[in-house]
Structures are given as C-alpha cells and as structure tokens.
Design a protein around this motif. Structure first.
Motif, PDB file in Angstrom:
ATOM      1  N   UNK A   1       0.836  -1.199   0.000  1.00 16.27           N
ATOM      2  CA  UNK A   1       0.000   0.000   0.000  1.00 16.27           C
ATOM      3  C   UNK A   1       0.876   1.256   0.000  1.00 16.27           C
ATOM      4  N   UNK A   2       0.515   2.193  -0.876  1.00 17.23           N
ATOM      5  CA  UNK A   2       1.308   3.415  -0.964  1.00 17.23           C
ATOM      6  C   UNK A   2       0.552   4.540  -0.274  1.00 17.23           C
ATOM      7  N   UNK A   3       1.237   5.309   0.554  1.00 22.38           N
ATOM      8  CA  UNK A   3       0.568   6.372   1.292  1.00 22.38           C
ATOM      9  C   UNK A   3       0.887   7.734   0.674  1.00 22.38           C
ATOM     10  N   UNK A   4      -0.059   8.666   0.808  1.00 20.81           N
ATOM     11  CA  UNK A   4       0.138   9.955   0.142  1.00 20.81           C
ATOM     12  C   UNK A   4       1.210  10.824   0.774  1.00 20.81           C
ATOM     13  N   UNK A  27      -4.582   2.739   9.346  1.00 21.47           N
ATOM     14  CA  UNK A  27      -4.870   3.823   8.403  1.00 21.47           C
ATOM     15  C   UNK A  27      -6.214   4.480   8.726  1.00 21.47           C
ATOM     16  N   UNK A  31      -6.801   8.381   9.620  1.00 19.20           N
ATOM     17  CA  UNK A  31      -7.797   9.242   8.970  1.00 19.20           C
ATOM     18  C   UNK A  31      -8.694   9.893  10.018  1.00 19.20           C
ATOM     19  N   UNK A  35      -9.154  13.903  10.805  1.00 18.30           N
ATOM     20  CA  UNK A  35     -10.465  14.543  10.689  1.00 18.30           C
ATOM     21  C   UNK A  35     -10.908  15.237  11.971  1.00 18.30           C
TER      22      UNK A  35
ATOM     23  N   UNK B  71       1.711  15.289  -3.952  1.00 17.53           N
ATOM     24  CA  UNK B  71       2.646  14.664  -4.882  1.00 17.53           C
ATOM     25  C   UNK B  71       2.044  14.394  -6.254  1.00 17.53           C
ATOM     26  N   UNK B  72       0.725  14.308  -6.331  1.00 20.05           N
ATOM     27  CA  UNK B  72       0.095  14.080  -7.637  1.00 20.05           C
ATOM     28  C   UNK B  72       0.004  15.394  -8.406  1.00 20.05           C
ATOM     29  N   UNK B  89     -10.049  11.092   1.012  1.00 20.02           N
ATOM     30  CA  UNK B  89      -8.652  10.676   0.876  1.00 20.02           C
ATOM     31  C   UNK B  89      -8.449   9.163   0.682  1.00 20.02           C
ATOM     32  N   UNK B  90      -9.128   8.302   1.459  1.00 17.80           N
ATOM     33  CA  UNK B  90      -8.896   6.863   1.276  1.00 17.80           C
ATOM     34  C   UNK B  90      -9.214   6.380  -0.139  1.00 17.80           C
ATOM     35  N   UNK B  93      -6.175   6.721  -2.291  1.00 16.22           N
ATOM     36  CA  UNK B  93      -5.202   5.661  -2.014  1.00 16.22           C
ATOM     37  C   UNK B  93      -5.647   4.355  -2.656  1.00 16.22           C
ATOM     38  N   UNK B  97      -3.609   2.406  -5.637  1.00 14.46           N
ATOM     39  CA  UNK B  97      -3.155   1.015  -5.489  1.00 14.46           C
ATOM     40  C   UNK B  97      -3.483   0.152  -6.696  1.00 14.46           C
TER      41      UNK B  97
END
Lengths: 202, 202
Positions: A1-4, A27, A31, A35, B71-72, B89-90, B93, B97
C-alpha cells in the motif's frame, strides 16, 4: 500500500505495531485523527508518552504506580498481613473490580514454565520472600490467585512448598463451575474437580 | 473499572476515544506499551503529534500533503487534463493502489446528502470549478469515482449537469459484477444493472 505522505506512512507504521492492529485499521485511525480536532491528537500523544516515561513500579509489590509505593501498599485501610499473589497487573485490576479483597498484592511478572525456559529466578519470587522477611512475621496468609493452567499449577505447587516451610498459611482461589453458567455446558475437568473439592452447603 | 494509576487511566481514556477501540482493548494496548521498550512509545507518540500538526492539505485537490501541492498535483508525469473526482482521501489511495490511473484527483470532502443537510456548498465543488477555470480549457475530462449509493448518485447527477454545461466530458467508473465474484451470489440490483449497461465483448 502506498501512502500519500511520509507523515501518514510513519503514523500508520507506528500504530500498526500495536497488537491486534493491522495496517488497514491503523490507516483508518490515522484518517480519524486527521479529521478530528488537533487537541485530540495532542492529548493522545501526550497520554502515551507520559504513560511510558512517568509510570514506575511499586518497590514493594511490583504494581504500576506513580510513587515509590503503589496505592494499595501505601494504604492504611488495607490488610497488610494478607498478600494476594498474581501473575500480572491486569489480574490486580480484575480482582479489585470484584471489591471482595482488602489485602495487598504481589506481582510475579509471569509463571514458571520449563517449556519456555522460565524458572523461579526469572520471577519476582525472591522479592516476595524478602518482603515477607522484612515484615517480621506480620504476613499471615498468601492467596495464590494464579490461572488454572499447567504453568499456574506448577507455580502454585512450587510456592506452596516454599511458603509452607516458612510457616505461612497458603490458600488458593476456589475453582469450580462459574456462576451463571449452565452445568451441562461446563467442561468435564472443571465439573469433575468441583465434585471432588465440594464444600459444605451453608 | 478502576485503574491503578492516573497515568494509566488517562492513557486508556485517550486511546478508547479512537473509533472501534473500547476500554478493554485500550487497556490491553496500554499494558503492551508498558511492557515494550520506551522508544516504541516515544516513536508512536511522536508519529501521532507530527501527523496532526505537520500534515496540510494540497491547495489544488485537497489531498493530504506535506507541501503546498500534493505529490500528484506537483508531478509532471501525471496527466493534468484528466481529473478523478472522489469523496475522500482513502479513495485516492485505493485508486492509486490499482496503478491504473495516471491523471490527477479532486477531493470533494463528502457527498451531497439532503437527509444529513449536506448540500453542494458544503463540499469542495466551487474549488473544482475554480480549478477548471484557472486551467483555461486544459481540463478535458472529469471521472466521477463516487460510491454507488444514493448520496453518490445524487452528487454524480448534480456534477454531471454542472460540468456538462461548461463543456467538460464527464465519465463515471464502471459498475457491474465484481471480478472473481460468483454470478449466483451477486445482488440482483448489480446484476440487473450489469445486463442493462452491458458493453461490447472485445
């Protein structure tokens, strides 16, 4: 899994080190923290660091404490002639929640387990004897409140022998069918033993 | 439940504020932290506080980021004419993926839900239009990657109307039977819709 972001990745990694929490749950918690308001994360972070850096152990019984002596060992209301021997800290809390015990505790920090290479010297047994010694015959009884497992029984057997030699009365918490349980669902070992060790009805 | 020290009580309280973690689990985690080395608690505490105080949001798409642009949005390798619209946000991700999308994102921060009193003005919809405006006709297509729920459909309907008016191509992620699922266990709605919206076999 890649995180931002690296910060999220690091937080997920650290939280997922906790037992029973995987990366997905970690994760989700991250989140949630992002929030909610900042103060929630600040108090959580603060509580964790203080917990680990400011918590110490009672010199007497080994319970977690904020002072040299824990709240049980330093209490004048407690019966210091009665020591309840337990495996670990959660056992003390469980017994305290019953509100049925007014003595003090002694934490072993484990159970004798030859299979896992844990012998009497790895536990706080010498500390128990030193404690009894220093109290000069004021300790009357030691209650063995250990789990009814092979390790618990081995430890109880060993301690009973050593404590009896010193003329201390040794008792063990009652074992039998649990209250509220249906007899037909009780396991055979427990039920069998509860017949053998039956007590007088009163 | 009574705790042996204020520090433990406070840590249990703070940890049990997290979603899905009750007081029993929180206490188990506290015991774990007390038993492991101090550095573990220090890094955990540090990761949590940094996560919340140092994380910011991308000025462009609303994604979590460590810089002004995520980063995007700051990547030259990404197709900036293709915007994928997501709820939160999720979702970004999850889509990242799959490694199937090379465009950029826009986070709505929720879905239109009249029942919960959430209208278009409560979401980052104006930001989307401003963003498209500022790019001066370079944005070609907006992909609606919203949950196939009533709220998702309502939001998609609203956005499709608004975006089409501006001459932007609007697409939506495909809905149908999930890969690897057995047809007989697919729910009727999904299966029915997958027949109506069938695509040419190639």
């Amino acid at each position: 899994m890649e995180y931002p972001s690296k910060l999220i990745e690091n937080a997920v990694l650290e939280i997922s080190r906790l037992p029973g929490i995987g990366k997905k749950t970690a994760f989700r918690l991250v989140m949630h923290l992002l929030r909610t308001e900042e103060s929630a994360s600040v108090s959580l972070s603060d509580a964790i660091i203080k917990l680990r850096t400011e918590t110490r152990y009672c010199n007497n019984c080994g319970m977690v404490s904020e002072d040299v002596l824990c709240k049980y060992c330093s209490s004048a209301k407690r019966d210091h002639s009665l020591i309840c021997l337990v495996e670990d800290i959660p056992d003390v809390i469980a017994i305290e929640n019953t509100a049925q015990f007014q003595g003090v505790y002694h934490i072993l920090g484990g159970l004798i387990s030859p299979v896992n290479g844990i012998g009497p010297d790895d536990l706080r047994i010498q500390e128990l004897f030193d404690r009894i010694e220093s109290k000069k015959n004021t300790v009357k009884e030691v209650i063995l409140a250990l789990s009814p497992t092979m390790e618990g029984d081995t430890t109880a057997f060993y301690l009973n022998k050593k404590l009896s030699e010193k003329g201390i009365e040794v008792s063990t918490i009652a074992r039998g069918v649990p209250l509220g349980g249906e007899l037909e669902y009780a396991d055979e070992l427990t039920l069998g033993r509860s017949i053998v060790t039956r007590t007088k009805y009163d």
